[in-house]
Design an enzyme around this catalytic site. Structure first.
Site, PDB file in Angstrom:
ATOM      1  N   ARG A  39     -13.878 -35.997 -52.364  1.00  0.00           N
ATOM      2  CA  ARG A  39     -13.361 -35.002 -51.415  1.00  0.00           C
ATOM      3  C   ARG A  39     -14.311 -34.774 -50.244  1.00  0.00           C
ATOM      4  O   ARG A  39     -13.976 -34.073 -49.300  1.00  0.00           O
ATOM      5  CB  ARG A  39     -13.113 -33.683 -52.137  1.00  0.00           C
ATOM      6  CG  ARG A  39     -14.338 -33.077 -52.810  1.00  0.00           C
ATOM      7  CD  ARG A  39     -13.915 -31.879 -53.650  1.00  0.00           C
ATOM      8  NE  ARG A  39     -14.994 -31.425 -54.516  1.00  0.00           N
ATOM      9  CZ  ARG A  39     -14.800 -30.739 -55.638  1.00  0.00           C
ATOM     10  NH1 ARG A  39     -13.579 -30.442 -56.018  1.00  0.00           N
ATOM     11  NH2 ARG A  39     -15.810 -30.345 -56.381  1.00  0.00           N
ATOM     12  N   LEU A  65      -9.276 -34.478 -56.201  1.00  0.00           N
ATOM     13  CA  LEU A  65      -8.489 -34.820 -57.394  1.00  0.00           C
ATOM     14  C   LEU A  65      -8.122 -33.538 -58.128  1.00  0.00           C
ATOM     15  O   LEU A  65      -8.808 -33.132 -59.067  1.00  0.00           O
ATOM     16  CB  LEU A  65      -9.290 -35.771 -58.285  1.00  0.00           C
ATOM     17  CG  LEU A  65      -9.640 -37.104 -57.635  1.00  0.00           C
ATOM     18  CD1 LEU A  65     -10.708 -37.825 -58.443  1.00  0.00           C
ATOM     19  CD2 LEU A  65      -8.415 -37.973 -57.457  1.00  0.00           C
ATOM     20  N   ASN A  95     -20.153 -29.029 -63.584  1.00  0.00           N
ATOM     21  CA  ASN A  95     -20.540 -28.120 -64.666  1.00  0.00           C
ATOM     22  C   ASN A  95     -20.418 -26.700 -64.117  1.00  0.00           C
ATOM     23  O   ASN A  95     -21.335 -26.175 -63.489  1.00  0.00           O
ATOM     24  CB  ASN A  95     -21.975 -28.430 -65.123  1.00  0.00           C
ATOM     25  CG  ASN A  95     -22.327 -27.685 -66.394  1.00  0.00           C
ATOM     26  OD1 ASN A  95     -21.629 -26.763 -66.808  1.00  0.00           O
ATOM     27  ND2 ASN A  95     -23.419 -28.097 -67.018  1.00  0.00           N
ATOM     28  N   TYR A 155     -16.351 -26.984 -69.336  1.00  0.00           N
ATOM     29  CA  TYR A 155     -17.006 -28.277 -69.071  1.00  0.00           C
ATOM     30  C   TYR A 155     -17.284 -29.009 -70.377  1.00  0.00           C
ATOM     31  O   TYR A 155     -17.023 -30.213 -70.492  1.00  0.00           O
ATOM     32  CB  TYR A 155     -18.292 -27.992 -68.299  1.00  0.00           C
ATOM     33  CG  TYR A 155     -19.138 -29.189 -67.946  1.00  0.00           C
ATOM     34  CD1 TYR A 155     -18.773 -30.039 -66.893  1.00  0.00           C
ATOM     35  CD2 TYR A 155     -20.322 -29.457 -68.623  1.00  0.00           C
ATOM     36  CE1 TYR A 155     -19.574 -31.122 -66.547  1.00  0.00           C
ATOM     37  CE2 TYR A 155     -21.127 -30.530 -68.282  1.00  0.00           C
ATOM     38  CZ  TYR A 155     -20.749 -31.363 -67.240  1.00  0.00           C
ATOM     39  OH  TYR A 155     -21.539 -32.434 -66.904  1.00  0.00           O
ATOM     40  N   LYS A 159     -15.792 -32.631 -71.414  1.00  0.00           N
ATOM     41  CA  LYS A 159     -16.661 -33.789 -71.673  1.00  0.00           C
ATOM     42  C   LYS A 159     -16.476 -34.296 -73.110  1.00  0.00           C
ATOM     43  O   LYS A 159     -16.549 -35.495 -73.359  1.00  0.00           O
ATOM     44  CB  LYS A 159     -18.125 -33.435 -71.400  1.00  0.00           C
ATOM     45  CG  LYS A 159     -18.427 -33.199 -69.913  1.00  0.00           C
ATOM     46  CD  LYS A 159     -17.998 -34.386 -69.063  1.00  0.00           C
ATOM     47  CE  LYS A 159     -18.418 -34.272 -67.619  1.00  0.00           C
ATOM     48  NZ  LYS A 159     -17.888 -35.352 -66.777  1.00  0.00           N
ATOM     49  N   ALA A 186     -27.990 -36.934 -69.360  1.00  0.00           N
ATOM     50  CA  ALA A 186     -28.473 -35.617 -69.811  1.00  0.00           C
ATOM     51  C   ALA A 186     -29.027 -34.834 -68.622  1.00  0.00           C
ATOM     52  O   ALA A 186     -28.462 -33.825 -68.209  1.00  0.00           O
ATOM     53  CB  ALA A 186     -29.520 -35.771 -70.905  1.00  0.00           C
ATOM     54  N   GLU A 187     -30.123 -35.342 -68.043  1.00  0.00           N
ATOM     55  CA  GLU A 187     -30.802 -34.605 -66.962  1.00  0.00           C
ATOM     56  C   GLU A 187     -31.055 -35.582 -65.809  1.00  0.00           C
ATOM     57  O   GLU A 187     -31.974 -36.402 -65.876  1.00  0.00           O
ATOM     58  CB  GLU A 187     -32.140 -34.039 -67.462  1.00  0.00           C
ATOM     59  CG  GLU A 187     -32.071 -33.278 -68.782  1.00  0.00           C
ATOM     60  CD  GLU A 187     -31.331 -31.951 -68.706  1.00  0.00           C
ATOM     61  OE1 GLU A 187     -31.245 -31.375 -67.596  1.00  0.00           O
ATOM     62  OE2 GLU A 187     -30.830 -31.493 -69.743  1.00  0.00           O
ATOM     63  N   VAL A 188     -30.228 -35.503 -64.793  1.00  0.00           N
ATOM     64  CA  VAL A 188     -30.303 -36.441 -63.665  1.00  0.00           C
ATOM     65  C   VAL A 188     -30.323 -35.636 -62.368  1.00  0.00           C
ATOM     66  O   VAL A 188     -29.414 -34.819 -62.138  1.00  0.00           O
ATOM     67  CB  VAL A 188     -29.070 -37.390 -63.644  1.00  0.00           C
ATOM     68  CG1 VAL A 188     -29.258 -38.489 -62.601  1.00  0.00           C
ATOM     69  CG2 VAL A 188     -28.804 -37.983 -65.021  1.00  0.00           C
ATOM     70  N   THR A 190     -29.367 -34.729 -59.037  1.00  0.00           N
ATOM     71  CA  THR A 190     -28.265 -35.025 -58.114  1.00  0.00           C
ATOM     72  C   THR A 190     -27.983 -33.730 -57.344  1.00  0.00           C
ATOM     73  O   THR A 190     -28.505 -32.665 -57.708  1.00  0.00           O
ATOM     74  CB  THR A 190     -26.989 -35.398 -58.911  1.00  0.00           C
ATOM     75  OG1 THR A 190     -26.594 -34.238 -59.666  1.00  0.00           O
ATOM     76  CG2 THR A 190     -27.201 -36.562 -59.857  1.00  0.00           C
TER      77      THR A 190
HETATM   78  P1  NAP Z   1     -22.483 -34.437 -57.860  1.00  0.00           P
HETATM   79  O1  NAP Z   1     -23.891 -34.535 -57.420  1.00  0.00           O
HETATM   80  O2  NAP Z   1     -21.767 -33.138 -57.628  1.00  0.00           O
HETATM   81  O3  NAP Z   1     -21.597 -35.606 -57.250  1.00  0.00           O
HETATM   82  C1  NAP Z   1     -20.232 -35.709 -57.621  1.00  0.00           C
HETATM   83  C2  NAP Z   1     -19.345 -35.979 -56.442  1.00  0.00           C
HETATM   84  O4  NAP Z   1     -17.983 -35.880 -56.913  1.00  0.00           O
HETATM   85  C3  NAP Z   1     -19.472 -34.943 -55.322  1.00  0.00           C
HETATM   86  O5  NAP Z   1     -19.276 -35.567 -54.083  1.00  0.00           O
HETATM   87  C4  NAP Z   1     -18.329 -33.994 -55.662  1.00  0.00           C
HETATM   88  O6  NAP Z   1     -17.880 -33.207 -54.583  1.00  0.00           O
HETATM   89  C5  NAP Z   1     -17.259 -34.984 -56.072  1.00  0.00           C
HETATM   90  N1  NAP Z   1     -16.173 -34.362 -56.842  1.00  0.00           N
HETATM   91  C6  NAP Z   1     -16.304 -33.538 -57.898  1.00  0.00           C
HETATM   92  N2  NAP Z   1     -15.089 -33.163 -58.340  1.00  0.00           N
HETATM   93  C7  NAP Z   1     -14.183 -33.764 -57.526  1.00  0.00           C
HETATM   94  C8  NAP Z   1     -12.774 -33.752 -57.460  1.00  0.00           C
HETATM   95  N3  NAP Z   1     -12.043 -33.047 -58.325  1.00  0.00           N
HETATM   96  N4  NAP Z   1     -12.160 -34.485 -56.498  1.00  0.00           N
HETATM   97  C9  NAP Z   1     -12.883 -35.210 -55.621  1.00  0.00           C
HETATM   98  N5  NAP Z   1     -14.229 -35.252 -55.612  1.00  0.00           N
HETATM   99  C10 NAP Z   1     -14.882 -34.527 -56.556  1.00  0.00           C
HETATM  100  O7  NAP Z   1     -22.403 -34.700 -59.472  1.00  0.00           O
HETATM  101  P2  NAP Z   1     -23.358 -35.601 -60.425  1.00  0.00           P
HETATM  102  O8  NAP Z   1     -24.465 -34.762 -60.918  1.00  0.00           O
HETATM  103  O9  NAP Z   1     -23.607 -36.916 -59.783  1.00  0.00           O
HETATM  104  O10 NAP Z   1     -22.360 -35.776 -61.661  1.00  0.00           O
HETATM  105  C11 NAP Z   1     -21.506 -36.891 -61.784  1.00  0.00           C
HETATM  106  C12 NAP Z   1     -20.928 -36.882 -63.202  1.00  0.00           C
HETATM  107  O11 NAP Z   1     -22.018 -36.944 -64.148  1.00  0.00           O
HETATM  108  C13 NAP Z   1     -20.132 -35.622 -63.529  1.00  0.00           C
HETATM  109  O12 NAP Z   1     -19.024 -35.941 -64.333  1.00  0.00           O
HETATM  110  C14 NAP Z   1     -21.123 -34.789 -64.331  1.00  0.00           C
HETATM  111  O13 NAP Z   1     -20.486 -33.912 -65.212  1.00  0.00           O
HETATM  112  C15 NAP Z   1     -21.865 -35.895 -65.078  1.00  0.00           C
HETATM  113  N6  NAP Z   1     -23.189 -35.464 -65.557  1.00  0.00           N
HETATM  114  C16 NAP Z   1     -24.208 -35.223 -64.700  1.00  0.00           C
HETATM  115  C17 NAP Z   1     -25.441 -34.815 -65.193  1.00  0.00           C
HETATM  116  C18 NAP Z   1     -26.623 -34.553 -64.302  1.00  0.00           C
HETATM  117  O14 NAP Z   1     -27.720 -34.263 -64.834  1.00  0.00           O
HETATM  118  N7  NAP Z   1     -26.501 -34.656 -62.982  1.00  0.00           N
HETATM  119  C19 NAP Z   1     -25.636 -34.654 -66.585  1.00  0.00           C
HETATM  120  C20 NAP Z   1     -24.576 -34.906 -67.424  1.00  0.00           C
HETATM  121  C21 NAP Z   1     -23.341 -35.320 -66.910  1.00  0.00           C
HETATM  122  P3  NAP Z   1     -18.478 -31.708 -54.421  1.00  0.00           P
HETATM  123  O15 NAP Z   1     -19.898 -31.887 -53.962  1.00  0.00           O
HETATM  124  O16 NAP Z   1     -17.590 -31.091 -53.393  1.00  0.00           O
HETATM  125  O17 NAP Z   1     -18.379 -31.038 -55.762  1.00  0.00           O
END
Ligand code: NAP
Length: 259
Positions: A39, A65, A95, A155, A159, A186-188, A190
């Site tokens: 988005r 989405l 989350n 969340y 998951k 787990a811990e990334v 971003t």
């Molecule tokens: P992020 O930094 O927020 O990047 C995700 C991207 O997806 C962002 O551009 C976000 O837009 C977009 N997005 C989210 N929901 C959307 C939707 N419904 N429609 C269109 N675009 C959407 O997230 P991330 O940390 O990389 O996480 C990616 C995945 O890894 C997620 O499923 C998360 O639950 C999982 N995860 C991450 C971690 C971690 O430590 N980072 C740990 C466990 C699991 P917005 O910025 O507008 O939200």
């Protein structure tokens, strides 16, 4: 190792930022054609532009989405761009902290919907194309599905369901040679994680205490480390791996954290 991903069309939901953008970048560097579904126009277009400047390929489908129709349109747009789909990475998620005590049933339902529905709907609408290529699906889940986190029921439920669907689809799609696996970060660090850590009174101290609890190297996992595993799972090099949950987390979920 040649991952044999040349010219493979790979859909990545949430591909504009964080883990998704690392997957998109890794796919492009393997000669694949990643299609970002996201988005965020600015970040999606900037990533695609940077990759093209390197002589690589990358496409963007701009969409939030939210509904099944959004997912259908995303798949249709992707097929208009390249007429085939070799792989789908269900990655978009937030989350969003809808807890048991401090949430309510409506917010819970909304959280499950916004974190889960598009995993199913993108796979559903991409399936006819994935059958033609004997493609592959990777669902990005989370350690939260197995360890809990507290205050994030929606969340965690989404998951957990992503893991259940990984096994369910792995079975249903056996006849088509479509492999389905899950990766559990787990811990990334971003944009999503940075936002979450900033909600603590002392974010730096909190981050340090989290890093101390990660067994391997006492450091965060990088988005690139998640991407490498995802790309391997999508590739024919993992041709007999299906229904698996891969923890790319420095041992966080399974090793002794009191070390
Ligand atoms: P992020 O930094 O927020 O990047 C995700 C991207 O997806 C962002 O551009 C976000 O837009 C977009 N997005 C989210 N929901 C959307 C939707 N419904 N429609 C269109 N675009 C959407 O997230 P991330 O940390 O990389 O996480 C990616 C995945 O890894 C997620 O499923 C998360 O639950 C999982 N995860 C991450 C971690 C971690 O430590 N980072 C740990 C466990 C699991 P917005 O910025 O507008 O939200």
């Amino acid at each position: 190792m040649n991952l044999e991903l040349q010219d493979k069309v790979i859909l990545v939901s949430g591909g504009a930022a964080g883990i998704g953008s690392a997957i998109v970048t890794a796919a492009a560097r393997e000669g694949a054609i990643p299609i970002i579904i996201d988005r965020n126009e600015e970040t999606a277009r900037a990533l695609a532009k940077n990759l093209r400047a390197e002589g690589l390929r990358c496409e963007v489908v701009l969409l939030e989405l939210k509904t099944a129709d959004d997912c259908r349109l995303a798949v249709e747009d992707a097929l208009r761009l390249h007429a085939k789909i070799d792989a789908l990475v269900n990655n978009a998620g937030v989350n969003d902290g809808v807890g048991l005590e401090h949430g309510n049933p409506e917010r819970f339902q909304q959280s499950v919907h916004s974190n889960l529905m598009h995993y199913y709907a993108l796979a559903h609408y991409a399936l006819p194309a994935l059958k033609l290529t004997s493609g592959s699906i990777v669902n990005i889940a989370s350690k939260v599905a197995l360890t809990g986190q507290g205050n994030t029921s929606g969340y965690a439920a989404a998951k957990g369901a992503a893991l259940a669907l990984t096994r369910e689809w792995a079975v249903e799609l056996l006849p088509f040679g479509i492999r389905v696996n899950a990766v559990l970060p787990a811990e990334v660090m971003t944009p999503l994680y940075r936002h979450w850590i900033s909600t603590f009174p002392e974010p730096e101290a909190k981050l340090k205490s989290i890093e101390r609890s990660i067994p391997l190297g006492h450091r965060m996992t990088t988005p690139e480390e998640i991407a490498s595993t995802v790309i391997f799972l999508l590739s024919p090099r993992s041709s007999h791996t299906t229904g698996q949950f891969l923890h790319v987390d420095g041992g966080y979920a399974h090793l002794d954290r009191a070390l």
